[in-house]
Motif scaffolding. Structure first.
Motif, PDB file in Angstrom:
ATOM      1  N   VAL A 177      30.564 -11.960  48.360  1.00 31.84           N
ATOM      2  CA  VAL A 177      30.521 -11.472  46.979  1.00 31.84           C
ATOM      3  C   VAL A 177      31.958 -11.342  46.489  1.00 31.84           C
ATOM      4  N   LEU A 178      32.123 -11.348  45.188  1.00 33.39           N
ATOM      5  CA  LEU A 178      33.457 -11.137  44.629  1.00 33.39           C
ATOM      6  C   LEU A 178      33.893  -9.707  44.929  1.00 33.39           C
ATOM      7  N   ALA A 179      35.138  -9.539  45.318  1.00 25.09           N
ATOM      8  CA  ALA A 179      35.666  -8.207  45.623  1.00 25.09           C
ATOM      9  C   ALA A 179      36.101  -7.468  44.361  1.00 25.09           C
ATOM     10  N   ARG A 180      36.308  -8.212  43.283  1.00 27.44           N
ATOM     11  CA  ARG A 180      36.710  -7.636  41.994  1.00 27.44           C
ATOM     12  C   ARG A 180      35.913  -8.327  40.892  1.00 27.44           C
ATOM     13  N   THR A 181      35.947  -7.804  39.721  1.00 25.60           N
ATOM     14  CA  THR A 181      35.255  -8.450  38.615  1.00 25.60           C
ATOM     15  C   THR A 181      35.981  -9.749  38.272  1.00 25.60           C
ATOM     16  N   PRO A 182      35.266 -10.737  37.758  1.00 28.15           N
ATOM     17  CA  PRO A 182      35.918 -11.999  37.376  1.00 28.15           C
ATOM     18  C   PRO A 182      37.061 -11.806  36.380  1.00 28.15           C
ATOM     19  N   HIS A 183      36.975 -10.774  35.537  1.00 25.76           N
ATOM     20  CA  HIS A 183      38.044 -10.497  34.572  1.00 25.76           C
ATOM     21  C   HIS A 183      39.329 -10.035  35.254  1.00 25.76           C
ATOM     22  N   ASP A 184      39.222  -9.563  36.484  1.00 26.06           N
ATOM     23  CA  ASP A 184      40.385  -9.058  37.222  1.00 26.06           C
ATOM     24  C   ASP A 184      40.963 -10.065  38.219  1.00 26.06           C
ATOM     25  N   ILE A 185      40.429 -11.269  38.234  1.00 25.72           N
ATOM     26  CA  ILE A 185      40.899 -12.296  39.168  1.00 25.72           C
ATOM     27  C   ILE A 185      41.624 -13.376  38.371  1.00 25.72           C
ATOM     28  N   ARG A 186      42.938 -13.395  38.478  1.00 27.29           N
ATOM     29  CA  ARG A 186      43.774 -14.376  37.777  1.00 27.29           C
ATOM     30  C   ARG A 186      43.769 -15.695  38.529  1.00 27.29           C
ATOM     31  N   LEU A 187      43.619 -16.789  37.797  1.00 32.81           N
ATOM     32  CA  LEU A 187      43.560 -18.108  38.419  1.00 32.81           C
ATOM     33  C   LEU A 187      44.862 -18.454  39.150  1.00 32.81           C
ATOM     34  N   GLY A 188      45.986 -18.049  38.603  1.00 31.28           N
ATOM     35  CA  GLY A 188      47.254 -18.309  39.278  1.00 31.28           C
ATOM     36  C   GLY A 188      47.315 -17.639  40.644  1.00 31.28           C
ATOM     37  N   ASP A 189      46.769 -16.430  40.738  1.00 34.87           N
ATOM     38  CA  ASP A 189      46.745 -15.728  42.021  1.00 34.87           C
ATOM     39  C   ASP A 189      45.881 -16.466  43.036  1.00 34.87           C
ATOM     40  N   VAL A 190      44.759 -17.002  42.579  1.00 32.29           N
ATOM     41  CA  VAL A 190      43.872 -17.751  43.474  1.00 32.29           C
ATOM     42  C   VAL A 190      44.573 -19.008  43.972  1.00 32.29           C
ATOM     43  N   VAL A 191      45.207 -19.734  43.073  1.00 33.86           N
ATOM     44  CA  VAL A 191      45.899 -20.968  43.462  1.00 33.86           C
ATOM     45  C   VAL A 191      47.053 -20.652  44.413  1.00 33.86           C
ATOM     46  N   ARG A 192      47.823 -19.622  44.128  1.00 30.62           N
ATOM     47  CA  ARG A 192      48.911 -19.236  45.036  1.00 30.62           C
ATOM     48  C   ARG A 192      48.372 -18.944  46.428  1.00 30.62           C
ATOM     49  N   LEU A 193      47.272 -18.211  46.492  1.00 36.03           N
ATOM     50  CA  LEU A 193      46.679 -17.851  47.772  1.00 36.03           C
ATOM     51  C   LEU A 193      46.195 -19.080  48.535  1.00 36.03           C
ATOM     52  N   LEU A 194      45.466 -19.949  47.866  1.00 40.68           N
ATOM     53  CA  LEU A 194      44.877 -21.101  48.534  1.00 40.68           C
ATOM     54  C   LEU A 194      45.894 -22.207  48.834  1.00 40.68           C
ATOM     55  N   GLU A 195      46.977 -22.249  48.091  1.00 36.64           N
ATOM     56  CA  GLU A 195      48.004 -23.276  48.297  1.00 36.64           C
ATOM     57  C   GLU A 195      49.212 -22.730  49.057  1.00 36.64           C
ATOM     58  N   GLU A 196      49.114 -21.519  49.611  1.00 35.95           N
ATOM     59  CA  GLU A 196      50.295 -20.878  50.184  1.00 35.95           C
ATOM     60  C   GLU A 196      50.964 -21.677  51.303  1.00 35.95           C
ATOM     61  N   ASP A 197      50.232 -22.477  52.018  1.00 38.31           N
ATOM     62  CA  ASP A 197      50.842 -23.269  53.093  1.00 38.31           C
ATOM     63  C   ASP A 197      50.980 -24.740  52.709  1.00 38.31           C
ATOM     64  N   GLN A 198      50.938 -25.024  51.412  1.00 31.71           N
ATOM     65  CA  GLN A 198      51.046 -26.392  50.911  1.00 31.71           C
ATOM     66  C   GLN A 198      52.135 -26.460  49.833  1.00 31.71           C
TER      67      GLN A 198
END
Length: 139
Positions: free
Chosen positions: A65-86
């Motif tokens: 499940v989402l840990a936060r509301t969709p309004h509180d999840i910034r797309l840039g933060d998601v991309v930084r997290l998923l691309e951190e080793d790339q």
């Protein structure tokens, strides 16, 4: 700029999860929906969990499940997290950089500026902005 398939599928999974926030999603269900191996999806889910984007529960009624509301999840933060080793280019990876132009290159600063602008633009949007419409079975 090109995102890895790891990030692409991570964003798709989050878009799907944002469409039905009232339920948990199993890795098997998401893997089938996105025609992705459960193993690969599990790795993406682990990274999202480690980053505080999703919460996972084991057992009956478990899933992600989402840990936060969709309004509180910034797309840039998601991309930084998923691309951190790339890194965008090899010279951005200080530990393994073997570029013979390092220290003389004028491209590196421009690429860093472009990457920063790309992520800043994504930071202006949230998961709520890109959530999928609920599937009829979820409604």
């Amino acid at each position: 700029m090109r995102l890895t398939s790891f990030t692409d599928y991570g964003l798709r999974m989050l878009m799907r999860m944002a469409s039905s926030q009232d339920r948990a999603f199993s890795t098997a269900e998401l893997a089938e929906e996105f025609e992705l191996s459960r193993n690969h999806l599990s790795k993406i889910m682990q990274r999202l969990s480690r980053g505080g984007i999703v919460e996972t529960r084991r057992g009956g009624g478990g899933g992600a499940v989402l840990a936060r509301t969709p309004h509180d999840i910034r797309l840039g933060d998601v991309v930084r997290l998923l691309e951190e080793d790339q890194p965008l280019v090899e010279c951005f990876q200080t530990q393994t950089n073997t570029c013979s132009l390092d220290g003389r290159c004028r491209l590196k600063a421009r690429l860093r500026t472009a990457e920063t602008a790309f992520l800043a633009d994504l930071d202006r949007s949230t998961l709520a902005d890109i959530a999928l419409p609920p599937l009829s079975a979820d409604a």
